[in-house]
Scaffold this active site. Structure first.
Site, PDB file in Angstrom:
ATOM      1  N   ALA A  18       0.913 -10.767  -3.820  1.00  0.00           N
ATOM      2  CA  ALA A  18      -0.255 -10.617  -2.947  1.00  0.00           C
ATOM      3  C   ALA A  18      -0.762  -9.183  -3.060  1.00  0.00           C
ATOM      4  O   ALA A  18      -0.004  -8.284  -3.427  1.00  0.00           O
ATOM      5  CB  ALA A  18       0.145 -10.924  -1.510  1.00  0.00           C
ATOM      6  N   GLY A  35       3.984 -13.361  -4.210  1.00  0.00           N
ATOM      7  CA  GLY A  35       2.951 -14.380  -4.346  1.00  0.00           C
ATOM      8  C   GLY A  35       2.762 -14.812  -5.794  1.00  0.00           C
ATOM      9  O   GLY A  35       2.334 -15.943  -6.054  1.00  0.00           O
ATOM     10  N   GLU A  72       5.229 -17.327  -6.360  1.00  0.00           N
ATOM     11  CA  GLU A  72       4.838 -18.484  -5.541  1.00  0.00           C
ATOM     12  C   GLU A  72       3.728 -19.288  -6.238  1.00  0.00           C
ATOM     13  O   GLU A  72       3.742 -20.515  -6.220  1.00  0.00           O
ATOM     14  CB  GLU A  72       4.410 -18.008  -4.147  1.00  0.00           C
ATOM     15  CG  GLU A  72       5.628 -17.496  -3.351  1.00  0.00           C
ATOM     16  CD  GLU A  72       5.258 -16.853  -2.017  1.00  0.00           C
ATOM     17  OE1 GLU A  72       4.406 -15.950  -2.034  1.00  0.00           O
ATOM     18  OE2 GLU A  72       5.815 -17.257  -0.991  1.00  0.00           O
ATOM     19  N   GLU A  84       9.369  -9.324  -1.212  1.00  0.00           N
ATOM     20  CA  GLU A  84       8.716  -9.114   0.086  1.00  0.00           C
ATOM     21  C   GLU A  84       9.609  -8.435   1.090  1.00  0.00           C
ATOM     22  O   GLU A  84       9.146  -7.674   1.949  1.00  0.00           O
ATOM     23  CB  GLU A  84       8.231 -10.448   0.665  1.00  0.00           C
ATOM     24  CG  GLU A  84       7.042 -11.047  -0.037  1.00  0.00           C
ATOM     25  CD  GLU A  84       7.403 -11.891  -1.244  1.00  0.00           C
ATOM     26  OE1 GLU A  84       8.537 -11.788  -1.743  1.00  0.00           O
ATOM     27  OE2 GLU A  84       6.530 -12.653  -1.696  1.00  0.00           O
TER      28      GLU A  84
HETATM   29  O1  ZOZ Z   1       4.187  -2.106  -8.707  1.00  0.00           O
HETATM   30  C1  ZOZ Z   1       5.451  -2.678  -9.007  1.00  0.00           C
HETATM   31  C2  ZOZ Z   1       5.828  -3.531  -7.825  1.00  0.00           C
HETATM   32  O2  ZOZ Z   1       6.997  -3.799  -7.619  1.00  0.00           O
HETATM   33  N1  ZOZ Z   1       4.822  -3.952  -7.035  1.00  0.00           N
HETATM   34  C3  ZOZ Z   1       5.035  -4.643  -5.776  1.00  0.00           C
HETATM   35  C4  ZOZ Z   1       5.420  -6.054  -6.012  1.00  0.00           C
HETATM   36  C5  ZOZ Z   1       5.547  -6.757  -4.690  1.00  0.00           C
HETATM   37  O3  ZOZ Z   1       6.108  -6.245  -3.745  1.00  0.00           O
HETATM   38  N2  ZOZ Z   1       5.028  -8.010  -4.641  1.00  0.00           N
HETATM   39  C6  ZOZ Z   1       5.059  -8.803  -3.448  1.00  0.00           C
HETATM   40  C7  ZOZ Z   1       3.822  -8.572  -2.704  1.00  0.00           C
HETATM   41  S1  ZOZ Z   1       3.874  -9.323  -1.110  1.00  0.00           S
HETATM   42  C8  ZOZ Z   1       3.529 -10.946  -1.378  1.00  0.00           C
HETATM   43  O4  ZOZ Z   1       3.342 -11.371  -2.466  1.00  0.00           O
HETATM   44  C9  ZOZ Z   1       3.465 -11.698  -0.090  1.00  0.00           C
HETATM   45  C10 ZOZ Z   1       3.522 -13.190  -0.204  1.00  0.00           C
HETATM   46  O5  ZOZ Z   1       4.530 -13.829  -0.414  1.00  0.00           O
HETATM   47  C11 ZOZ Z   1       2.299 -13.960   0.045  1.00  0.00           C
HETATM   48  C12 ZOZ Z   1       1.748 -13.643   1.425  1.00  0.00           C
HETATM   49  C13 ZOZ Z   1       0.897 -14.741   1.953  1.00  0.00           C
HETATM   50  C14 ZOZ Z   1      -0.178 -14.146   2.841  1.00  0.00           C
HETATM   51  C15 ZOZ Z   1      -0.762 -15.216   3.728  1.00  0.00           C
HETATM   52  C16 ZOZ Z   1      -1.914 -14.689   4.548  1.00  0.00           C
HETATM   53  C17 ZOZ Z   1      -2.574 -15.792   5.377  1.00  0.00           C
HETATM   54  C18 ZOZ Z   1       5.369  -3.440 -10.346  1.00  0.00           C
HETATM   55  C19 ZOZ Z   1       6.783  -3.867 -10.769  1.00  0.00           C
HETATM   56  C20 ZOZ Z   1       4.473  -4.613 -10.236  1.00  0.00           C
HETATM   57  C21 ZOZ Z   1       4.766  -2.513 -11.425  1.00  0.00           C
HETATM   58  O6  ZOZ Z   1       5.497  -1.323 -11.474  1.00  0.00           O
HETATM   59  P1  ZOZ Z   1       4.981  -0.073 -12.337  1.00  0.00           P
HETATM   60  O7  ZOZ Z   1       5.938   1.033 -12.098  1.00  0.00           O
HETATM   61  O8  ZOZ Z   1       4.735  -0.529 -13.710  1.00  0.00           O
HETATM   62  O9  ZOZ Z   1       3.540   0.303 -11.735  1.00  0.00           O
HETATM   63  P2  ZOZ Z   1       3.187   0.863 -10.287  1.00  0.00           P
HETATM   64  O10 ZOZ Z   1       4.213   0.482  -9.295  1.00  0.00           O
HETATM   65  O11 ZOZ Z   1       2.816   2.295 -10.415  1.00  0.00           O
HETATM   66  O12 ZOZ Z   1       1.903  -0.005  -9.945  1.00  0.00           O
HETATM   67  C22 ZOZ Z   1       0.670   0.186 -10.615  1.00  0.00           C
HETATM   68  C23 ZOZ Z   1      -0.438   0.175  -9.583  1.00  0.00           C
HETATM   69  O13 ZOZ Z   1      -0.529  -1.149  -9.012  1.00  0.00           O
HETATM   70  C24 ZOZ Z   1      -0.468  -1.085  -7.597  1.00  0.00           C
HETATM   71  N3  ZOZ Z   1       0.205  -2.305  -7.117  1.00  0.00           N
HETATM   72  C25 ZOZ Z   1       1.367  -2.795  -7.556  1.00  0.00           C
HETATM   73  N4  ZOZ Z   1       1.653  -3.947  -6.928  1.00  0.00           N
HETATM   74  C26 ZOZ Z   1       0.647  -4.159  -6.061  1.00  0.00           C
HETATM   75  C27 ZOZ Z   1      -0.276  -3.110  -6.175  1.00  0.00           C
HETATM   76  N5  ZOZ Z   1      -1.406  -3.048  -5.425  1.00  0.00           N
HETATM   77  C28 ZOZ Z   1      -1.597  -4.058  -4.550  1.00  0.00           C
HETATM   78  N6  ZOZ Z   1      -0.753  -5.088  -4.399  1.00  0.00           N
HETATM   79  C29 ZOZ Z   1       0.373  -5.187  -5.129  1.00  0.00           C
HETATM   80  N7  ZOZ Z   1       1.189  -6.244  -4.977  1.00  0.00           N
HETATM   81  C30 ZOZ Z   1       0.314   0.177  -7.314  1.00  0.00           C
HETATM   82  O14 ZOZ Z   1       0.053   0.655  -6.002  1.00  0.00           O
HETATM   83  C31 ZOZ Z   1      -0.203   1.107  -8.393  1.00  0.00           C
HETATM   84  O15 ZOZ Z   1      -1.466   1.577  -7.951  1.00  0.00           O
HETATM   85  P3  ZOZ Z   1      -1.962   3.042  -8.336  1.00  0.00           P
HETATM   86  O16 ZOZ Z   1      -3.278   3.136  -7.655  1.00  0.00           O
HETATM   87  O17 ZOZ Z   1      -0.908   3.972  -7.796  1.00  0.00           O
HETATM   88  O18 ZOZ Z   1      -2.017   3.052  -9.823  1.00  0.00           O
END
Ligand code: ZOZ
Ligand code: NAD
Length: 696
Positions: free
Chosen positions: A63, A102, A105, A125
């Protein structure tokens, strides 16, 4: 159709390609695009299957976390996943990079899943203070059974493709371009006559011992609520129909969303990424770095050398004598053996590092080619000045000269060199090859590309780097000195070190301040107190000597077997040292203090008020740029509970006006210690929060 989802046809397969860089977060536009794509495919002639695939680095990272806390926008993810699952067409996910939260999911809403060998899946999450909210807690257990689903969703760990295949989360692993392997796999399914296979129609998982599962998770959670919420939701998958389970998941998800812990953890997620992004470093190239010289191979120097070696640098360690050099080599090799044992490096890498990458010397000339020099000798200004003068004499032009000092003035250290623009503080935390924090201390004359080099080093060592200005203790140790002093005052007034440690560990700190002091060595605080007394105390400044007496009795903490605690029964036994309370009582008598009771609540309130007040001074004086810099310093260097977001996020949540009122009340008894921070007063007067300053 939303531009975030590209629609194309490959024969009788409709391909929906997500293009929402960098990680295909499931923002509203992506969800809408998926819905439109599914509806178009179902309406179009000749489409037999839908393939969902991500462009770029990932399938979907989950998400869009930026949408949390705002009113939810349709189509809601749980509904969308159900809509995909209900499609009469065969729906296939081709997964590469990460499929998280998500993202997994959505994949589980598809009827079949093919993944690349390097793909990773997970439900992280829990680390954001919530639970999977789009059916993850109901569908995953139907694929893997309750035990595996619980383990995955309560730890939030990433599961590799091979394990995911074994657990039944994916159906096949194929190497190649995600769209190509997805199309080939879908064609194969269609040729075999595959039909939609919704997980919601699969059997509920078998029951397990739920009370044992709750107890095990709680024991590990240290006060964090979300892992327990996950167990509740997974339990619902075993005990109810799919529809009822989904309702339970929704209710628990909402409950989690409403917690302060969710706010703290999401603040930590974004701050951890924002902390190393400084506007002034945009476009500034760091200096090239491959050879690092470390001066002094004690606890810190050996840890720093280990961290550098593990990240591929070659290291020259300079010590005072061949004997001290051998001792330093021994410490580094022992750290490296630990890394080998834990599987962080292979036997070949270990051998290459020990034989080729590490050199131990006593002659400064051996440092002449180093790109970066990190001094970690004794914490004495005169010794440090001598080291820097020698470095200045031998190091090549452009080499970065860094000090790992904990408290000393980097400007003064820089002043003995002919190149103060190349001098910087790089403050690591013990053990330096393990702890994530690096304070990059910018002195008056430090050149901007030297600052960039400090941050580049942090990145290459996989650390969280925080910019700090020069002052006594920089960000972290300066704030530590203050809240530690608040704890010392409470001891004089009647609390015991054990009550204080317990109250703060219950608050969520990894260790209370007295257990931490035992770990670091009580002689460190002893030296700091001596220095401060030598500099002169204010007439109304409180002081105490019981801790000095403890050190003078030979109790320096874990390294001598006794400090505040007695470690003779093991480091974890934490039996109070019987010498401590009598020393404290004697001090109270000497200072004519009648002791009083402290509740856990008051201990936490005073300790946190002192921390926040000093942190506000640190931000107000520009030592830390933003409140989030302080929050990340405390989280990654001082064991502050992540689920509270950091001291200034905590302060925002509990309310700044109440905290300021308490500080003013405490100041009636001790006006010297409790001087309210001007920034705190200003924020209260303007009705603002610390977080408002993070946004600007
Ligand atoms: O960024 C790493 C990571 O682990 N991201 C978070 C993954 C996560 O926690 N996913 C779960 C999200 S919650 C969810 O999905 C809730 C759910 O079940 C559904 C809810 C239902 C709602 C119902 C409403 C009625 C990752 C491993 C992906 C990549 O790592 P890297 O080290 O390669 O890169 P990062 O961490 O520097 O990330 C790059 C840029 O992307 C942004 N970002 C990452 N994940 C995001 C996200 N932005 C928004 N949402 C996400 N899920 C991150 O902030 C970074 O941004 P910048 O601006 O710093 O470049
Ligand atoms: P330590 O006493 O364990 O090690 C210091 C080492 O420096 C010794 O091995 C000594 O032989 C060597 N040394 C002393 N003078 C030298 C010289 N002139 N040339 C070459 N080598 C010399 O100390 P430590 O705990 O590793 O601390 C080192 C520095 O790191 C201090 O400035 C300290 O404040 C800082 N620091 C310590 C910690 C900590 O938790 N221990 C954390 C952060 C920063």
């Amino acid at each position: 159709m939303s531009s975030k989802i590209a629609y194309s046809r490959q024969g009788d397969i409709a391909v929906l390609t997500a293009q929402n860089p960098p990680v295909n977060a499931l923002s509203q536009a992506v969800r809408q695009g998926l819905l439109d794509g599914v509806e178009r495919a179902e309406a179009e002639d000749g489409v037999k299957a839908i393939l969902i695939v991500g462009a770029g680095r990932a399938f979907f990272a989950g998400a869009d976390i930026k949408e949390f806390g705002k009113p939810p926008l349709e189509p809601h993810l749980p509904w969308l996943v159900g809509r995909i699952e209900a499609s009469p067409l065969v729906v296939v996910a081709s997964m590469h990079g990460v499929s998280l939260g998500g993202g997994l999911e959505v994949a589980m809403g598809c009827h079949y899943r093919v993944a690349q060998p390097s793909a990773r899946v997970g439900l992280p999450e829990v680390h954001l203070g919530i639970i999977p909210g789009a059916g993850g807690t109901q569908r995953l257990p139907r694929l893997t059974g309750a035990d595996a689903a619980l383990e995955i969703a309560t730890t939030g760990r990433h599961v590799g493709a091979a394990e995911a295949l074994k657990l039944g989360i994916v159906d096949a692993i194929e190497e190649g371009d995600p769209t190509e392997i997805g199309v080939a796999y879908t064609e194969k399914l269609l040729a075999e006559g595959a039909v939609p296979r919704p997980i919601c129609e699969m059997h509920a998982p078998a029951a397990i011992d739920w009370s044992a599962a709750h107890a095990a998770v709680e024991a590990r959670a240290r006060g964090q609520l979300s892992p327990g919420f996950v167990v509740e939701a997974v339990q619902a998958s075993a005990e109810h129909s799919f529809e009822e389970g989904m309702k339970a998941e929704r209710a628990i998800f909402r409950k989690a969303m409403d917690t302060d812990q969710r706010k703290g953890l999401i603040h930590a997620f974004f701050s951890e990424r924002a902390v190393s992004t400084l506007p002034e470093l945009k476009g500034v190239e760091p200096r090239p770095m491959s050879q690092i010289g470390v001066i002094g191979g004690g606890t810190m120097g050996a840890g720093i050398a280990t961290a550098a070696l593990l990240s591929g640098f070659s290291v020259t360690m300079l010590e005072m004598s061949p004997e001290a050099g051998e001792a330093a080599r021994g410490r580094i090799e022992s750290n490296l053996s630990g890394a080998l044992k834990r599987g962080k490096i292979s036997a070949e890498q270990h051998a290459a590092i020990v034989e080729k990458a590490l050199q131990v010397v006593t002659d400064y000339n051996a440092l002449k080619d180093a790109d970066l020099l990190i001094e970690a000798v004794f914490e004495e200004m005169e010794i440090k000045k001598k080291v820097f003068a020698q470095l200045d004499a031998v190091c090549k032009p452009g080499a970065v000269l860094a000090s790992n000092t904990s408290y000393l003035d980097i400007n003064e250290i820089a002043s003995v060199t002919s190149r103060p623009e190349d001098v910087i503080g790089l403050h690591f935390f013990s053990p330096a090859h393990v702890m994530k924090l690096l304070e990059v201390v910018v002195a008056d004359k430090t050149a901007i590309d030297v600052v960039a080099t400090g941050f580049d080093l942090g990145k290459r060592l996989r650390k969280i780097s925080v910019r700090a200005g020069v002052c006594d203790g920089f960000i972290g140790n300066r704030i530590l000195s203050t809240y530690r002093t608040a704890a010392d005052h409470m001891i004089l007034d009647g609390a015991s070190p054990y009550e204080i440690d317990k109250a703060l560990e219950d608050f969520g700190f990894a260790m209370g301040p007295f257990a931490v002091a035992d770990l670091a060595g009580l002689d460190i605080g002893y030296a700091v107190r001596k220095r401060k007394r030598a500099e002169g105390l204010q007439p109304n400044e409180r002081d105490s000597h019981y801790a000095d007496k403890l050190v003078e009795h030979g109790h320096k903490g874990q390294k001598t077997g006794k400090g505040y605690y007695d470690y003779s029964a093991g480091m974890k036994a934490r039996v109070p040292n019987p010498d401590v309370l009598p020393l404290i009582k004697a001090e109270r008598v000497e200072q004519d203090i009648s002791s009083r009771e402290f509740t856990d609540q008051e201990i936490v309130r005073r300790y946190m008020a002192a921390m926040v007040n000093e942190a506000a001074k640190v931000v107000g004086e520009g030592i830390a740029r933003r409140p989030l810099d302080v929050d990340m310093t405390l989280l990654f260097g001082y064991g502050f509970p992540r689920y509270r977001g950091g001291p200034l996020k905590w302060a925002d949540i509990v309310g700044l006006d109440g905290l300021l009122a308490d500080i003013n009340r405490y100041a009636e008894d001790d006006p010297h210690f409790w001087q309210p921070a001007p920034l705190l007063e200003q924020l209260v007067a303007e009705g603002k929060t610390f977080d408002d300053l993070n946004q600007s």
